[in-house]
Design an enzyme around this catalytic site. Structure first.
Site, PDB file in Angstrom:
ATOM      1  N   GLY A 119       0.811  -1.213   0.000  1.00 43.02           N
ATOM      2  CA  GLY A 119       0.000   0.000   0.000  1.00 43.02           C
ATOM      3  C   GLY A 119       0.842   1.259   0.000  1.00 43.02           C
ATOM      4  O   GLY A 119       0.705   2.113  -0.857  1.00 43.02           O
ATOM      5  N   PHE A 120       1.683   1.428   1.038  1.00 47.87           N
ATOM      6  CA  PHE A 120       2.664   2.511   1.130  1.00 47.87           C
ATOM      7  C   PHE A 120       2.051   3.908   1.138  1.00 47.87           C
ATOM      8  O   PHE A 120       2.736   4.884   0.851  1.00 47.87           O
ATOM      9  CB  PHE A 120       3.701   2.403   0.000  1.00 47.87           C
ATOM     10  CG  PHE A 120       4.321   1.042  -0.104  1.00 47.87           C
ATOM     11  CD1 PHE A 120       5.180   0.585   0.880  1.00 47.87           C
ATOM     12  CD2 PHE A 120       4.020   0.200  -1.160  1.00 47.87           C
ATOM     13  CE1 PHE A 120       5.739  -0.680   0.803  1.00 47.87           C
ATOM     14  CE2 PHE A 120       4.564  -1.065  -1.256  1.00 47.87           C
ATOM     15  CZ  PHE A 120       5.437  -1.509  -0.268  1.00 47.87           C
ATOM     16  N   ARG A 131      10.255  -2.282  21.766  1.00 46.29           N
ATOM     17  CA  ARG A 131      10.243  -3.742  21.750  1.00 46.29           C
ATOM     18  C   ARG A 131       9.897  -4.253  20.355  1.00 46.29           C
ATOM     19  O   ARG A 131       8.959  -3.773  19.721  1.00 46.29           O
ATOM     20  CB  ARG A 131       9.212  -4.258  22.774  1.00 46.29           C
ATOM     21  CG  ARG A 131       9.233  -5.774  22.964  1.00 46.29           C
ATOM     22  CD  ARG A 131      10.364  -6.188  23.869  1.00 46.29           C
ATOM     23  NE  ARG A 131      10.593  -7.630  23.849  1.00 46.29           N
ATOM     24  CZ  ARG A 131       9.963  -8.505  24.653  1.00 46.29           C
ATOM     25  NH1 ARG A 131       9.056  -8.074  25.521  1.00 46.29           N
ATOM     26  NH2 ARG A 131      10.258  -9.787  24.589  1.00 46.29           N
ATOM     27  N   ILE A 132      10.644  -5.218  19.887  1.00 47.60           N
ATOM     28  CA  ILE A 132      10.366  -5.853  18.599  1.00 47.60           C
ATOM     29  C   ILE A 132       9.459  -7.051  18.854  1.00 47.60           C
ATOM     30  O   ILE A 132       9.795  -7.945  19.640  1.00 47.60           O
ATOM     31  CB  ILE A 132      11.667  -6.280  17.904  1.00 47.60           C
ATOM     32  CG1 ILE A 132      12.512  -5.040  17.569  1.00 47.60           C
ATOM     33  CG2 ILE A 132      11.372  -7.085  16.644  1.00 47.60           C
ATOM     34  CD1 ILE A 132      11.845  -4.044  16.648  1.00 47.60           C
ATOM     35  N   ASN A 191       8.121  -9.297  16.517  1.00 43.79           N
ATOM     36  CA  ASN A 191       8.406 -10.487  15.715  1.00 43.79           C
ATOM     37  C   ASN A 191       9.710 -10.224  14.974  1.00 43.79           C
ATOM     38  O   ASN A 191       9.773  -9.358  14.099  1.00 43.79           O
ATOM     39  CB  ASN A 191       7.270 -10.765  14.729  1.00 43.79           C
ATOM     40  CG  ASN A 191       7.501 -12.021  13.901  1.00 43.79           C
ATOM     41  OD1 ASN A 191       8.563 -12.247  13.335  1.00 43.79           O
ATOM     42  ND2 ASN A 191       6.476 -12.855  13.823  1.00 43.79           N
ATOM     43  N   LYS A 247      11.371 -11.868  12.768  1.00 39.13           N
ATOM     44  CA  LYS A 247      11.422 -12.162  11.327  1.00 39.13           C
ATOM     45  C   LYS A 247      10.703 -11.092  10.515  1.00 39.13           C
ATOM     46  O   LYS A 247      11.245 -10.554   9.547  1.00 39.13           O
ATOM     47  CB  LYS A 247      10.818 -13.535  11.045  1.00 39.13           C
ATOM     48  CG  LYS A 247      10.843 -13.921   9.571  1.00 39.13           C
ATOM     49  CD  LYS A 247      10.237 -15.300   9.335  1.00 39.13           C
ATOM     50  CE  LYS A 247      11.131 -16.405   9.855  1.00 39.13           C
ATOM     51  NZ  LYS A 247      10.616 -17.750   9.449  1.00 39.13           N
ATOM     52  N   GLN A 296      10.561  -5.803   7.396  1.00 42.18           N
ATOM     53  CA  GLN A 296      10.105  -4.426   7.272  1.00 42.18           C
ATOM     54  C   GLN A 296      11.273  -3.458   7.150  1.00 42.18           C
ATOM     55  O   GLN A 296      11.271  -2.558   6.311  1.00 42.18           O
ATOM     56  CB  GLN A 296       9.242  -4.047   8.474  1.00 42.18           C
ATOM     57  CG  GLN A 296       7.809  -4.526   8.386  1.00 42.18           C
ATOM     58  CD  GLN A 296       7.003  -3.720   7.385  1.00 42.18           C
ATOM     59  OE1 GLN A 296       6.567  -2.614   7.657  1.00 42.18           O
ATOM     60  NE2 GLN A 296       6.808  -4.276   6.212  1.00 42.18           N
ATOM     61  N   GLY A 334       7.343   0.546  10.212  1.00 48.31           N
ATOM     62  CA  GLY A 334       7.029   0.432   8.801  1.00 48.31           C
ATOM     63  C   GLY A 334       7.695   1.461   7.912  1.00 48.31           C
ATOM     64  O   GLY A 334       7.901   1.210   6.721  1.00 48.31           O
ATOM     65  N   GLU A 335       8.021   2.639   8.447  1.00 52.11           N
ATOM     66  CA  GLU A 335       8.543   3.718   7.612  1.00 52.11           C
ATOM     67  C   GLU A 335       9.934   4.186   8.006  1.00 52.11           C
ATOM     68  O   GLU A 335      10.582   4.921   7.258  1.00 52.11           O
ATOM     69  CB  GLU A 335       7.551   4.888   7.635  1.00 52.11           C
ATOM     70  CG  GLU A 335       6.264   4.540   6.901  1.00 52.11           C
ATOM     71  CD  GLU A 335       5.114   5.454   7.228  1.00 52.11           C
ATOM     72  OE1 GLU A 335       4.780   6.311   6.399  1.00 52.11           O
ATOM     73  OE2 GLU A 335       4.521   5.297   8.312  1.00 52.11           O
TER      74      GLU A 335
END
Length: 771
Positions: free
Chosen positions: A260-261, A651-652, A654, A656, A661, A726-727
């Site tokens: 989507g972005f 905190r991450i 996931n 993978k 991302q 995400g960005e």
């Protein structure tokens, strides 16, 4: 029950280690996508489907004076040819202008222009007719038979021309894009060390792997839309406004997106397809070609940015000036906000930041991954590198000397900022200490080799409106399962997987016992997939729904239950059941609670609290980027041979999907740095490269090994301790590459993309200079 609140109570999950939080689970939708089981918007089967094709204008501004559709109407398989004349007739549906994004809480249109309402043309590529036919090939052929005449009017199609006609102050999310602290120009003039340069970035177009498409149908006055959208609830409301319907009569479904972005909101094609479906009384599929996406869907606008930095002898900043102009579609309300990253990044005695916009007669620009930050960081972080070279200070050291103690603009304390730690860890892993500060000193045959770095930030966002429903079910003798429902979106980044992990960890269930249902306007919540905010929004909603669910489960406990008498504040969930917080042995399983009450399921829905944390603290994700670039002394070709990103994003959840991302953002940043550029014919305002043959994006051969690491330090004020990822990956990449190219060649590139013509002559001169 101890739980996160935006006012300051930490989420107990953020410090829990060894469970599902952070585990590298594969995406739940992965197998569905690689086997073709996942059904996308252009694949939904409906009986009696008609296919749409759009004819688009070839002038940027003016009027339609002739419109001959007779040959198209006679073409084989044609069901309908729709124009503004059709929609203005007594039989045509009345279309209200679609509410432009940010004009209302749920508005999702790329602009507020009326759709095919009259003979006016507002940009080159605007739809002027729609053809419906029995097959896509028949629709495409009939479209080619339409003949349109125009009376062209003077149009502004050049950024330079638009600037000379005047600019206006920019605003973003209702806030002015300007900030002043002290007299930055005077401080700059007085500083013993300074840089002052102009940087430019070109327009960019969206190129998600799945082009825009929708399959839709009417059932009486109910509209059903299978779309590829980042905002199902927003789209349902927007389309309801267009057709004058109650919101609940528009149903939007988008379980899977191929990227989507920021570009997948409401554009004219969905509105026109819905109008045509109503006229033809048939289901309709509209699938834009790649060229169609360029004509109808906005992208990132061009920018011209001045960055000036003045520093004291010790390198501390006395002045930062980041100001300039962006191109903007005349009917867009979204100027590219390139200063937003600058205002929270470095300490400075004085600062001036401002964005002004110049209107063009062009398609409305829109959000594109890291709007503002992606291009603004190129200018800022390039200028810092220039200043470091001028002063003879290591570029990392110069940045660390200007690390702020609090937010430079608001004065708020940082919720969590570990950029220094990320920088040091990244520099060590990358081997930054091997960098030679003298440009052009490393060489491998014809290839000049250089190292560059840039810092990066992206704001934490959690929009109001998040909500979720959690249901625990048991079928016969089977173990309990959970289902989470939220009107969020799975665009390929792993949203459903992370949501399953978080919910399973809260409930004490295995991850494979949790199902996530999302992407439907009938589900709870108002969760847009934008601003890197989905994880926080869903996470806060799941916390609220979980709290309600504990209360519902306690209602099922009988008088003889170990849970009898407990309140929701005294109980929690773990190991597949409910337990007292102060006595974990005082517990009862979900199966036992359901069986004892004679139930097969229990459900709870709740809304997340307002995002008060955003007003209490300065909240951002951060990163330190490192690039090794090679430039051919023969051809001027620049290639990135190694890249590393070191991130501080809380905190991450996931490991993978997070690594994917980060890497995906960096790859997109390599395109921004080295090749992406929308080319306009300024005589006609028409995009000249509306395809992937001439609009270049990175392919496998362009992408080097990308190393990723992160601090994994929880943010105590964010749900689960996690901020957006995400960005942040794309932000700063352009500067890291440009700075590496300078270190390799001695050539400073201030205009993206970095192309051989900018490097060849100057690089050859610099090779002689540096021996």
């Amino acid at each position: 029950m101890t739980t996160w609140t935006p006012e300051g109570t930490s989420d107990p999950l953020m410090t829990r280690r060894g469970g599902l939080i952070g585990a590298p689970l594969s995406r739940l939708d992965g197998a569905l996508k690689v086997t073709g089981t996942a059904r996308f918007a252009a694949e939904v089967p409906l009986d009696g489907l008609a296919y749409a094709a759009l004819a688009c204008s070839t002038i940027p501004k003016g009027r339609i004076t002739a419109l001959d559709v007779s040959a198209a109407e006679r073409a084989p398989g044609v069901v309908l040819v729709m124009t503004h004349r059709t929609l203005r007739s007594s039989t045509g549906p009345r279309l209200n202008p679609p509410p432009g994004f940010l004009t209302a809480e749920k508005a999702a249109s790329g602009d507020g222009l009326p759709v095919m309402a009259d003979d006016r043309v507002h940009w080159n590529g605007q739809p002027v007719a729609l053809v419906l036919a029995e097959t896509q090939e028949q629709a495409d052929h009939a479209r080619s038979l339409i003949r349109v005449g125009y009376a062209a009017e003077p149009a502004v199609t050049s950024f330079a021309d638009a600037r000379t006609r005047g600019t206006e102050a920019g605003a973003f999310y209702g806030e002015p894009l300007s900030f002043t602290a002290g007299d930055a120009e005077a401080a700059l003039a007085a500083a013993p060390h300074r840089v002052d340069a102009m940087y430019t970035t070109p327009p960019h177009n969206h190129n998600a792997i799945e082009p825009h498409a929708a399959t839709l149908a009417w059932d009486g006055d109910e509209l059903y839309v299978h779309d590829t959208t980042q905002a199902v609830r927003h789209e349902a409301w927007t389309l309801a406004e267009v057709f004058g319907l109650p919101e609940e009569q528009v149903h939007v479904s988008s379980p899977y997106l191929g990227g989507g972005f920021g570009g997948k909101g409401v554009w004219q094609h969905q509105v026109l397809a819905a109008a045509a479906a109503r006229l033809a009384r048939r289901p309709v599929r509209i699938a834009l070609s790649r060229e169609g996406v360029y004509r109808l869907v906005g992208g990132r606008a061009a920018t011209e940015q001045r960055v000036a930095i003045g520093a004291a002898a010790d390198g501390r900043f006395e002045a930062i000036i980041h100001a300039g102009t962006v191109a903007k579609g005349r009917h867009s309300i979204l100027p590219e906000p390139f200063i937003t990253g600058t205002m929270g990044m470095y300490s400075s005695a004085a600062m001036k930041a401002e964005v002004r916009s110049a209107d063009l007669d062009m398609l409305s620009n829109t959000f594109m991954r890291a709007p503002g930050e992606a291009v603004g960081s190129f200018a800022l972080e390039s200028a810092i590198d220039e200043l470091a070279c001028e002063m003879g200070i290591d570029p990392i050291e110069l940045r660390l000397r200007n690390e702020p103690e609090a937010d430079p603009v608001t004065g708020r304390a940082f919720s969590s900022r570990n950029l220094v730690q990320a920088y040091r860890a990244g520099a060590e892993r990358f081997g930054w200490d091997a960098r030679d500060a003298r440009p052009g000193t490393r060489r491998d045959g014809e290839w000049l080799i250089g190292l560059g770095t840039a810092a990066t930030s992206f704001p934490y966002v959690r929009m109001p409106g998040g909500a979720a429903r959690i249901t625990i079910t048991r079928d016969g003798a089977s173990d309990a399962r959970a289902r989470v429902e939220v009107a969020a979106h799975e665009m390929g980044m792993g949203t459903a997987t992370a949501t399953a992990q978080v919910t399973a960890e809260r409930l004490g269930l295995p991850a494979d016992k949790v199902e996530v249902a999302c992407g439907d306007s009938s589900q709870p919540g108002l969760v847009m997939a934008g601003g890197s905010q989905q994880t926080a929004s869903i996470g806060a909603a799941v916390i609220a729904a979980h709290r309600e669910l504990v209360g519902e489960l306690l209602k099922l406990a009988g008088d003889d239950s170990p849970l009898s008498g407990l309140t929701p504040d005294e109980a929690g969930t773990a190991d597949g059941g409910v337990a007292a917080l102060d006595d974990p042995d005082r517990r009862e399983s979900y199966e036992s609670l359901l069986d004892g009450a004679g139930r097969t399921e229990v459900s709870a829905e709740a809304a997340a609290p307002p995002p008060a944390e955003m007003g209490n603290w300065s909240m951002h994700s951060y990163g330190a980027l490192f690039c090794e670039a090679r430039v051919s002394a023969v051809t001027g070709e620049a290639r990135v041979s190694r890249f590393l990103g070191s991130f501080d994003c809380g905190r991450i959840l996931n490991a993978k999907t997070a690594a994917s991302q980060f890497r995906g953002g960096i790859v997109m940043g390599l395109g921004l740095a080295l090749m992406e550029e929308t080319l306009f014919d300024e005589r006609a305002g028409r995009i000249m490269n509306p395809n992937l043959s001439e609009y270049h994006i990175p392919v496998h051969a362009d992408v080097p090994p990308i190393d990723i690491l992160w601090t994994d330090i929880p943010d105590p004020h964010a749900p689960m301790g996690a901020r957006g990822i995400g960005e942040i990956g794309i932000t700063g990449v352009g500067a890291a590459v440009a700075n590496a190219v300078y270190n390799a060649t001695g050539t400073r590139v201030r205009d993206l993309p970095i192309t051989p013509d900018q490097l060849l002559t100057r690089t050859r001169q610099n090779i002689t200079l540096y021996g």
